[in-house]
Design an enzyme around this catalytic site. Sequence first.
Site, PDB file in Angstrom:
ATOM      1  CE  LYS A 107     -10.060 -39.468  21.269  1.00  6.78           C
ATOM      2  NZ  LYS A 107      -8.831 -39.144  22.026  1.00  6.78           N
TER       3      LYS A 107
ATOM      4  NE  ARG B 129       0.914 -43.431  19.266  1.00 11.97           N
ATOM      5  CZ  ARG B 129       1.146 -43.113  20.547  1.00 11.97           C
ATOM      6  NH1 ARG B 129       2.009 -43.821  21.258  1.00 11.97           N
ATOM      7  NH2 ARG B 129       0.524 -42.092  21.096  1.00 11.97           N
TER       8      ARG B 129
END
Length: 430
Positions: free
Chosen positions: A204, A278
């Site tokens: 990020k 996930r």
Amino acid sequence: MSHLSITLTTQPPADFYAPNSVLSVENHQAKIHLTDPENELAVIQKAGRQLDGLGIMQIQLIGDWQIEQQWALAQSFTTTQKQLHIQWCDDQNKTELINRYECMLFTRNLINATPEDLSPEVLANSCANWLQSLTDHSISYSFCTGEELKKQGWMGIYHVGRGSTRPPVLLELDFNPTNNPNAHVSACLVGKGITFDSGGYSMKSSEGMLSMKCDMGGAATVTGGLGLAILRGLNKRVKLFLCCAENLVSGHAYKLGDVITYKNGTTVEIVNTDAEGRLVLADGLMAASETGAELIIDAATLTGAAQVALGSEYNAFFALDKNLEQRALKYANSEQEPAWALPLEKWHRNKCPSAFADTANSRPQKGGGGGGASNAAGFLSRFVNEDGAGWLHIDLAAAYNPSNTPCLPAGATAQGFRTIAKTLLEENNN
């Protein structure tokens, strides 16, 4: 002035106050002016932020307050630095408000904790210890940690967390009020517990990473929800699975192009190490499914796509079980926690194709491409029963505010914990 008594009024403030003012103060008393009946709770929240801005440290609610009016002010006036500062109305709602406030504080404080202080093991222990403190009923728990995850086949949590020197953890907690070891598990909660998310090798930006201490918001929210359900009298067996890890870069971190083989045989190509939530939830959902529970709820700060779609006021609901989805939306509405259903169909599980595995963990595009939140939910649907019966996925778009808003302080909101408690209680009574 550090202490105020607060009353509600439907009268407008005096003329010398600014137009559209919602708060007036005189001596040690303040009035909140409910002049917009269509947005009454928002008006109260705005007044709470104004009270905080005035440096008020203690408030006492006097007069005729409904329970949601008291709660709206508590949400907005409570900050990371100012807590346990409200004297509730002495009425029939006081016990519920005290219990609700304890669960909100636990959830917010855990999410707001620094990533240095909150390792995966500390997160798991904190949740287990807090739940045990709430009840005399039987609560037991176990940890699967580090290399043991690999041995037990919990490959998502293992691979996401192996880049950190602080080991990943799968917490399994059993709330069993009957003390019968053969009692049926009626529901399971699964929470994403990424205590810090650098993005891994799909790193990020600094701005995007700054608030990533909140990426364990799912774990905190399902724990807070279970705690509130217990305090409201939950009498059915519920299991909690927290999928805890740090997503960091090192010589031992998982990489793009890796293929993970899950316990149910599903193979997953890693095309984005920042789509890690996930991957860990998949293990929790499989563990929950093994219990045979009729209801499985998972919660996670999973996708930026959900926030793009809904902003930071609504949580996103996904379900293949549309009847459950509609009931859950009604529960959320009754608990004053805005939520909205986003699309999920079986074909969403095939929206992240891979030439090297059954599926990729995302699409190799910024933010996962169009429909990213639905595609993430589709990925998760591979790890519950084929039709998704009894499964609800909550993408916590409203979990955290990087800065103050007109209605809420900076930091964790805890939005969603009341909905989870309500769903556990209502679905177990059906």
